[in-house]
Design a protein around this motif. Structure first.
Motif, mmCIF file in Angstrom:
data_model
loop_
_atom_site.group_PDB
_atom_site.id
_atom_site.type_symbol
_atom_site.label_atom_id
_atom_site.label_comp_id
_atom_site.label_asym_id
_atom_site.label_seq_id
_atom_site.Cartn_x
_atom_site.Cartn_y
_atom_site.Cartn_z
ATOM 1 N N THR A 72 38.292 6.480 -46.282
ATOM 2 C CA THR A 72 37.238 7.180 -47.230
ATOM 3 C C THR A 72 37.591 7.427 -48.434
ATOM 4 O OG1 THR A 72 35.925 9.219 -46.856
ATOM 5 C CG2 THR A 72 38.383 9.395 -46.519
ATOM 6 N N ILE A 73 36.618 7.608 -49.315
ATOM 7 C CA ILE A 73 36.974 8.090 -50.698
ATOM 8 C C ILE A 73 37.625 9.477 -50.593
ATOM 9 C CG2 ILE A 73 34.729 9.500 -50.988
ATOM 10 C CD1 ILE A 73 34.755 8.288 -53.807
ATOM 11 N N SER A 74 38.533 9.757 -51.702
ATOM 12 C CA SER A 74 39.439 10.847 -51.669
ATOM 13 C C SER A 74 39.628 11.168 -53.195
ATOM 14 C CB SER A 74 40.660 10.733 -50.973
ATOM 15 O OG SER A 74 41.713 11.750 -51.157
ATOM 16 N N GLN A 75 39.854 12.356 -53.719
ATOM 17 C CA GLN A 75 40.394 12.916 -54.966
ATOM 18 C C GLN A 75 42.048 12.821 -54.996
ATOM 19 O OE1 GLN A 75 37.779 15.919 -55.963
ATOM 20 N NE2 GLN A 75 37.188 14.772 -57.844
ATOM 21 N N GLY A 76 42.323 12.717 -53.823
ATOM 22 C CA GLY A 76 43.812 13.079 -53.572
ATOM 23 C C GLY A 76 44.459 14.485 -53.816
ATOM 24 N N LEU A 77 43.556 15.312 -53.477
ATOM 25 C CA LEU A 77 43.937 16.912 -53.711
ATOM 26 C C LEU A 77 43.905 17.418 -52.277
ATOM 27 C CD1 LEU A 77 41.368 17.657 -56.700
ATOM 28 C CD2 LEU A 77 43.833 16.995 -56.801
ATOM 29 N N ILE A 90 42.736 5.852 -47.871
ATOM 30 C CA ILE A 90 42.002 6.725 -48.674
ATOM 31 C C ILE A 90 41.970 5.731 -49.941
ATOM 32 C CG2 ILE A 90 42.305 8.948 -47.636
ATOM 33 C CD1 ILE A 90 44.734 9.128 -49.687
ATOM 34 N N PHE A 91 40.812 5.932 -50.796
ATOM 35 C CA PHE A 91 40.624 5.221 -52.108
ATOM 36 C C PHE A 91 39.951 6.387 -52.995
ATOM 37 C CE2 PHE A 91 35.954 4.759 -50.477
ATOM 38 C CZ PHE A 91 35.562 4.671 -51.750
ATOM 39 N N THR A 92 40.493 5.708 -54.335
ATOM 40 C CA THR A 92 39.987 6.493 -55.504
ATOM 41 C C THR A 92 39.843 5.390 -56.820
ATOM 42 O OG1 THR A 92 40.069 8.573 -56.753
ATOM 43 C CG2 THR A 92 42.039 7.326 -56.614
ATOM 44 N N TYR A 93 39.252 5.920 -57.762
ATOM 45 C CA TYR A 93 39.481 5.078 -58.995
ATOM 46 C C TYR A 93 40.459 5.445 -60.082
ATOM 47 C CZ TYR A 93 35.029 4.987 -56.669
ATOM 48 O OH TYR A 93 33.861 4.699 -55.762
ATOM 49 N N ASN A 94 41.510 4.695 -60.592
ATOM 50 C CA ASN A 94 42.380 4.903 -61.304
ATOM 51 C C ASN A 94 42.138 5.435 -62.621
ATOM 52 O OD1 ASN A 94 45.349 5.128 -61.830
ATOM 53 N ND2 ASN A 94 45.266 3.086 -62.225
ATOM 54 N N THR A 107 46.521 7.324 -67.368
ATOM 55 C CA THR A 107 47.357 8.175 -66.862
ATOM 56 C C THR A 107 47.566 7.692 -65.660
ATOM 57 O OG1 THR A 107 47.666 10.532 -66.457
ATOM 58 C CG2 THR A 107 45.375 9.790 -66.915
ATOM 59 N N PRO A 108 48.780 7.969 -64.849
ATOM 60 C CA PRO A 108 48.979 7.647 -63.612
ATOM 61 C C PRO A 108 48.991 8.685 -62.428
ATOM 62 C CG PRO A 108 51.328 7.582 -64.578
ATOM 63 C CD PRO A 108 49.981 8.221 -65.451
ATOM 64 N N TYR A 109 48.557 9.875 -62.911
ATOM 65 C CA TYR A 109 48.662 11.088 -62.029
ATOM 66 C C TYR A 109 47.864 10.705 -60.720
ATOM 67 C CZ TYR A 109 43.908 12.716 -63.039
ATOM 68 O OH TYR A 109 42.481 12.882 -63.180
ATOM 69 N N LYS A 110 46.831 10.094 -60.910
ATOM 70 C CA LYS A 110 45.871 9.908 -59.515
ATOM 71 C C LYS A 110 46.657 8.824 -58.634
ATOM 72 C CE LYS A 110 41.335 10.118 -61.285
ATOM 73 N NZ LYS A 110 40.006 9.571 -61.591
ATOM 74 N N ILE A 111 47.670 8.041 -59.033
ATOM 75 C CA ILE A 111 48.365 7.403 -58.184
ATOM 76 C C ILE A 111 49.398 8.235 -57.330
ATOM 77 C CG2 ILE A 111 49.820 5.237 -57.824
ATOM 78 C CD1 ILE A 111 49.261 4.543 -60.788
ATOM 79 N N TYR A 112 50.101 9.138 -57.792
ATOM 80 C CA TYR A 112 50.936 10.158 -57.325
ATOM 81 C C TYR A 112 50.099 11.001 -56.596
ATOM 82 C CZ TYR A 112 54.200 7.945 -60.525
ATOM 83 O OH TYR A 112 54.935 6.930 -61.227
ATOM 84 N N ASN A 113 49.122 11.541 -56.845
ATOM 85 C CA ASN A 113 48.175 12.281 -56.029
ATOM 86 C C ASN A 113 47.668 11.731 -54.760
ATOM 87 O OD1 ASN A 113 48.495 14.381 -58.124
ATOM 88 N ND2 ASN A 113 46.269 14.243 -58.635
ATOM 89 N N MET A 114 47.495 10.405 -54.910
ATOM 90 C CA MET A 114 46.652 9.628 -53.531
ATOM 91 C C MET A 114 47.926 9.416 -52.791
ATOM 92 S SD MET A 114 43.560 9.232 -53.661
ATOM 93 C CE MET A 114 43.216 7.560 -52.918
#
Length: 564
Positions: A72-77, A90-94, A107-114
């Protein structure tokens, strides 16, 4: 297609897939590897091996389940999403904007959040969760442009973003999530080229791939002194970065000083202001693989960078259902429409050696357009306005055509891929279901969103065979389907859905087995702002009163579909 998470403007309904123009296929072409210097003689400039892990599941995909996986889609939060729901991916857009951030260091913050989101779900459920990151290297979802590949500054930054993403997943994901993660590359790019007949324009491009790859290699592997370097500060009070090392050392140092978001911003600024300039004047590294200075070489360079910096990270290239003249309307024309579409897509993919070059991706992924079939009204979710948008109504024959398309393309790419088929992911599949008249629309609880994909694959025992108990607003809102709906032209929604006497209330695995037969190894549900997903996310996905989550819980408990 990816929409802006924060877009709140009411949009016009979009029908017939992402693009409504056209394309034809092409013949064979150079696979992008310059024959004057072969990869066999190249000396990698990183300690990471380019050798791909050959261990695999029955579907040929490393670190994915041996059953049909769900995501599913996620914001990683973790603070605003379910963290105890069983899910495989889970997936999101970098990046900051989700579109590849042209001209910027992402910014790589989404990678770490995911990674953290996947880790938390794994801890709570006991099952590995694969973080999937969408990465645009050339964003054509919004129309034709060439700056992403012809502007050398943009090209270098895009390729660095990809290499850093692959490296981060390789080194950080496995211990936390049980997988090395997955990269979903370049949504809409190939489909746009085919749909708009841009092959001649693409073939004429002179893309300075080798210089960009050499500069990226320097940025990824050299050691830098960040002390008092221009642009290298962090936090609101501009504290100086006081460390030396590689860019990986830089991000790890920053994460030890501040939160993921602030660390990501500081990293991007420092690499942009300092690192990229340090490598711009370096002599080109001729020991690296040499690629042709064209679109084929550009494709190969991306595959190489992922293989080199993320040898255990899975990589997929995207294809639309609208990659030929007429857009995605062919899917409504009956089963005889599948093969003509497939033949044109195969011609396009073979022309650019996407799956037959020296460096190959691991799978192909398809979406049908990331929006629910029908949007009844502008809905809100926990006070967050969501974009009203819709795709086209799909009945069982349409989904049969979709699966037959994936099977034929998967097997049609086999000879160049070197395996019996290319594994397939279904991505951004809308999770809205055919609602019954017993389901009430309630703000923040259940949105007026209709779709047929989950009913097709899983069934819904609440639906009767004649569909005379579907919610009244579906037929009223959809009205009479227009002439582009082919076999369903002139029908209402319920008439189209029952045209073939398909039992939407089934509880068997027949269509899940059909997906496995089409070489599908995973289905990822939801999209960025247009669709229902496995769970509701304020401002991102529509609420469905837990219907899809409950459906997957039943799937995992009673009906997991083995892969072939």
């Amino acid at each position: 297609m990816r929409s802006n998470y924060k877009q709140i403007t009411k949009t016009l309904a979009i029908t017939g897939g992402l693009f409504l123009s056209a394309c034809n296929g092409g013949g064979s072409a150079n696979n992008g590897q310059n024959t004057s210097v072969t990869s066999g003689t190249a000396a990698p400039t990183t300690a990471v091996s380019t050798q791909r892990n050959t261990a695999s599941t029955s579907a040929g995909i490393n670190e994915w389940p041996n059953y049909l996986a769900m995501g599913t889609i996620s914001q990683g939060l973790t603070s605003s999403e379910p963290i105890s729901q069983k899910i495989d991916a889970i997936f999101t857009y970098n990046g900051a904007n989700g579109n590849g951030d042209p001209g910027l260091i992402e910014t790589p913050y989404k990678i770490y959040n995911m990674i953290n989101m996947a880790k938390t779900i794994k801890q709570n459920t006991g099952y590995s969760v694969n973080p999937n990151i969408v990465e645009y290297q050339w964003q054509l979802s919004g129309g034709w442009n060439t700056e992403d590949v012809l502007n050398q500054d943009y090209l270098v930054k895009h390729l660095f973003n990809l290499a850093f993403l692959a490296s981060t997943l390789q080194t950080d994901a496995y211990a936390a999530t049980g997988t090395h993660g997955t990269i979903l590359l370049n949504p809409d790019l190939l489909g746009f080229i085919g749909n708009t007949q841009r092959e001649a324009d693409i073939d004429a491009l002179n893309i300075q791939v080798n210089g960009a790859v050499s500069q990226v290699s320097c940025m990824m592997t050299e050691s830098f002194n960040f002390n008092n370097a221009p642009g290298c500060t962090y936090n609101w009070d501009k504290q100086p970065i006081t460390t030396t090392g590689t860019v990986k050392d830089l991000i790890n140092w920053l994460k030890g000083k501040t939160d993921n978001y602030s660390a990501g911003q500081a990293f991007s600024n420092c690499v942009e202001s300092y690192v990229i300039k340090q490598c711009a004047s370096k002599t080109a590294n001729n020991q690296l693989p040499q690629f042709t200075s064209n679109f084929n070489g550009w494709i190969q360079a991306q595959n190489y960078l992922v293989h080199n910096y993320g040898p255990q990270v899975n990589l997929g290239w995207h294809m639309n259902i609208s990659a030929t003249p007429g857009g995605g309307w062919w899917v409504h024309e009956g089963k005889n429409a599948v093969t003509p579409y497939v033949n044109q897509v195969l011609s396009l993919l073979n022309h650019y050696s996407v799956f037959s070059g020296t460096y190959k991706p691991d799978f192909i992924y398809f979406d049908r357009y990331g929006a629910d079939d029908y949007a009844g009204s502008l809905a809100d979710n926990a006070g967050q306005t969501l974009v009203q948008n819709q795709a086209t109504l799909y009945n069982d024959q349409d989904w049969d055509n979709f699966l037959q398309m994936t099977k034929q393309i998967s097997e049609g790419l086999a000879s160049g891929f070197g395996k019996p088929y290319v594994p397939v992911m279904l991505w951004q599949i809308p999770a809205a279901h055919i609602q019954t008249n017993a389901e009430k629309i309630e703000s923040g609880i259940n949105a007026a969103e209709e779709g047929s994909a989950p009913d097709y694959f899983f069934g819904d025992p609440a639906l009767n065979s004649s569909l005379n108990n579907i919610a009244d607003w579906i037929n009223q809102g959809v009205g009479t389907l227009n002439s582009k709906y082919g076999l369903c032209a002139g029908l209402t929604a319920s008439q189209c859905l029952t045209l073939n006497n398909f039992n939407w209330g089934h509880s068997d695995n027949g269509k899940l087995q059909a997906a496995a037969d089409a070489h599908v190894f995973s289905i990822l549900w939801g999209a960025g702002g247009f669709a229902t997903a496995v769970w509701a996310i304020p401002g991102v996905s529509f609420p469905d009163n837990g219907w899809m989550a409950n459906t997957l819980n039943n799937y995992y408990t009673n009906r997991k579909q083995p892969l072939n």
